[in-house]
Design an enzyme around this catalytic site. Structure first.
Site, short mmCIF file in Angstrom:
data_model
loop_
_atom_site.label_atom_id
_atom_site.label_comp_id
_atom_site.label_asym_id
_atom_site.label_seq_id
_atom_site.Cartn_x
_atom_site.Cartn_y
_atom_site.Cartn_z
N HIS A 46 7.84 78.48 137.52
CA HIS A 46 6.76 78.40 138.23
C HIS A 46 5.45 78.16 137.42
CE1 HIS A 46 8.52 79.22 142.43
NE2 HIS A 46 8.95 80.24 141.66
N LYS A 70 10.24 88.43 144.88
CA LYS A 70 10.82 88.19 143.56
C LYS A 70 9.89 88.11 142.39
CE LYS A 70 14.66 85.27 145.45
NZ LYS A 70 15.41 83.79 145.63
N HIS A 91 8.97 83.77 138.31
CA HIS A 91 9.80 83.12 137.25
C HIS A 91 9.02 82.11 136.40
CE1 HIS A 91 13.22 80.87 135.28
NE2 HIS A 91 13.79 81.97 135.36
#
Length: 569
Positions: free
Chosen positions: A133, A127, A130
């Protein structure tokens, strides 16, 4: 620097009070005011009431010291209703002590060193990273840096999410979209994330797809799935892309760890330990729960699969066997408070001797983190946008020394510095709004201001001296008597106490606020204490020594925050 004055003060007060006195280094605060004849060391009297009373009753002859001492006088005063201890300091000796050339990281006591594990960042594999984080990553990095700097042994662990039903969806998405190895290699993380979203959305409307994803992961857990080899490839792709992002953020790790490390065997060991302590209970629906003092915590689902908390307990026990830590920090947002409270309580119930060292380093959330067009994005997009915006500002500025188009790395470092400092200057538990105009301002307190001040010092020192020349300059405090010089010396003396304060509170904003104050003092001193135009050679050399120390402290402080100090911008 500060340790010397702490030792001298403790010895002097111990003689006055007739008992051993130890003052924490965090209590020290060096100041200089134009109205004062000498620099001062101020300490809050909170917790030192008996000492203050003893000193207040002493005569001036008792509290005074000889002219050969660093301390001229000890007194007490009341400010804003609070009592303070005030020590008058010898100017020359303070300057000489502060401008000592000993490296900053050689001043800690190895006897007080601790081993600590810091788990931070911890995104999921396959992933994109983002923006959510960001805080875990840079707060955890600061916490690791400052503890390492102060002499502790730090294990920086990135505990990546690589296990669970989501990887069944991922494998199924690759099949459904008929993605080849060539397709995935071209843009691995985006391709894999799109495959996961595709399968997950399909599964919401089709129970058969959801069941197929569960079956794939079940086979992976048993080690019988052909998807395991691809799963290993996905982990490799993720780490490669993460490393590029971490390098931009000034972040490093001792090791990467994986949820999948703590499989059936290690979870079984934990369950046996919980059962042995008589806190594991079976439920009618097949679940297993841990009974704590005021609540019941599920650890095994009705289908027999272990929950996340169970793997965290297994990881905690395993890490202590490997590292023998005294403290274990989890840098995770505030919403996970119950999870880590349960982890700590279960560790106590298991009679783990290191349970008291478990600490959840909480933090608030960032709101509105998006591009200028309002699109919610991944962190790589945020940093890229910051780089482009800095590039625009650099092209507009008449003071820019580097060509922003020819040297995009400088703009990238400036943009990343702005994003990091905008976050770390906030109180850790505070939620805040992401605002581009505040983040990238060239004036005021910002990451760009820190870089600008560092570049000014580098330019001055490179044009007016060499490293070898600086090493041979003997410090003479009598040549640095200007208020701006003494103010800067006091700011430099505060660096170590500030680092200890930031470490103790796990608050990067304490160091950020200090560096802003330091930059203000540096820029005032650069204006008031010219080097090139100074006709007196001795004064010129002493100023170079002062600015060299200022650059060293600023450089070190910036690196502790995860910045990459620039030499030119």
């Amino acid at each position: 620097m500060a340790q010397i004055y702490r030792k001298l003060f403790c010895e002097k007060v111990s003689r006055i009070c007739g008992t051993n006195v130890q003052i924490p280094i965090t209590a020290l605060n060096f100041t200089y005011h134009k109205t004062s004849p000498t620099p001062e060391l101020n300490l809050s009297a909170h917790g030192l009431e008996n000492i203050v009373e003893k000193i207040s009753s002493c005569t001036a002859e008792v509290c005074g010291v000889s002219n050969t001492d660093h301390l001229i006088n000890i007194a007490t005063e009341v400010r804003a209703g609070k009592k303070w201890l005030k020590l008058s300091l010898d100017k020359n000796k303070l300057v000489q002590t502060v401008l000592d050339t000993k490296p900053l990281n050689e001043e800690h006591n190895p006897n007080t060193s601790e081993t600590m594990v810091v788990e931070f960042s911890s995104p999921n594999i396959a992933k994109p990273f983002h923006a959510g984080h960001l805080r875990s990553t840079i707060v955890g990095n600061f916490l690791s840096n400052v503890n390492e700097f102060l002499g502790n042994r730090v294990l920086r662990l990135n505990y990546l999410g690589d296990w669970g039903t989501q990887f069944g969806y991922l494998a199924l998405g690759v099949q459904l979209k008929q993605l080849s190895s060539t397709d995935i290699h071209q843009n691995p993380i985006k391709c894999l994330y799109d495959a996961y979203v595709y399968a997950y959305e399909a599964g919401r409307n089709d129970p058969k797809i959801h069941e197929a994803a569960l079956q794939i992961f079940s086979r992976m857990e048993q080690g019988t799935s052909n998807d395991l080899r691809q799963w290993q490839d996905y982990r490799t792709y993720t780490v490669k892309e993460l490393e590029e992002l971490y390098q931009r953020l000034g972040v490093r790790f001792t090791d990467y760890e994986w949820e999948s490390q703590y499989g059936v065997n290690k979870i079984t060991d934990v369950l046996q330990a919980l059962k042995h302590c008589d806190i594991l209970k079976d439920q009618m629906d097949g679940r297993k729960v841990v009974e704590l003092q005021h609540r019941t915590i599920p650890v095994v689902k009705s289908d027999g699969s272990g929950m996340y908390l169970l793997r965290d307990i297994a990881a905690l026990i395993d890490r202590h066997k490997r590292f023998g830590f005294q403290k274990c920090f989890y840098v995770v947002e505030n919403g996970q408070s119950d999870h880590f409270a349960s982890l700590r309580e279960i560790a106590h119930q298991l009679h783990l001797p290191y349970a008291h060292g478990i600490e959840h380093i909480k933090f608030g959330r960032i709101h509105g983190m998006s591009t200028r067009r309002g699109k919610v994005v991944f962190l790589k997009d945020i940093l890229h946008e910051a780089q482009l915006l800095v590039q625009e500002k650099q092209q507009e500025s008449p003071n820019t020394k580097t060509n922003s188009k020819e040297n995009p790395e400088v703009c990238d470092i400036l943009g990343t510095s702005a994003v990091i400092i905008n976050d770390l200057k906030q109180r850790r538990m505070k939620d805040y709004e992401f605002n581009w105009s505040k983040i990238l301002r060239m004036e005021g307190d910002s990451g760009i201001k820190l870089q600008y001040t560092h570049c000014r010092l580098v330019s001055l020192l490179e044009t007016q001296s060499s490293t070898e020349e600086l090493l041979h300059i003997e410090c003479d405090g009598s040549s640095l008597t200007e208020p701006e010089a003494l103010d800067l010396v006091c700011q430099l003396a505060n660096f170590k106490p500030i680092c200890y304060q930031a470490q103790e509170a796990a608050e990067a904003c304490i160091l950020v606020a200090y560096l802003f104050r330091l930059c203000k003092s540096i820029n005032l001193a650069l204006k008031r204490l010219p080097v090139k135009q100074e006709p007196n050679r001795e004064h010129r050399q002493q100023r170079l020594l002062l600015f060299s120390k200022a650059k060293s402290v600023l450089h070190t402080g910036m690196e502790l925050l995860g910045l990459r100090p620039l030499k030119e911008m």
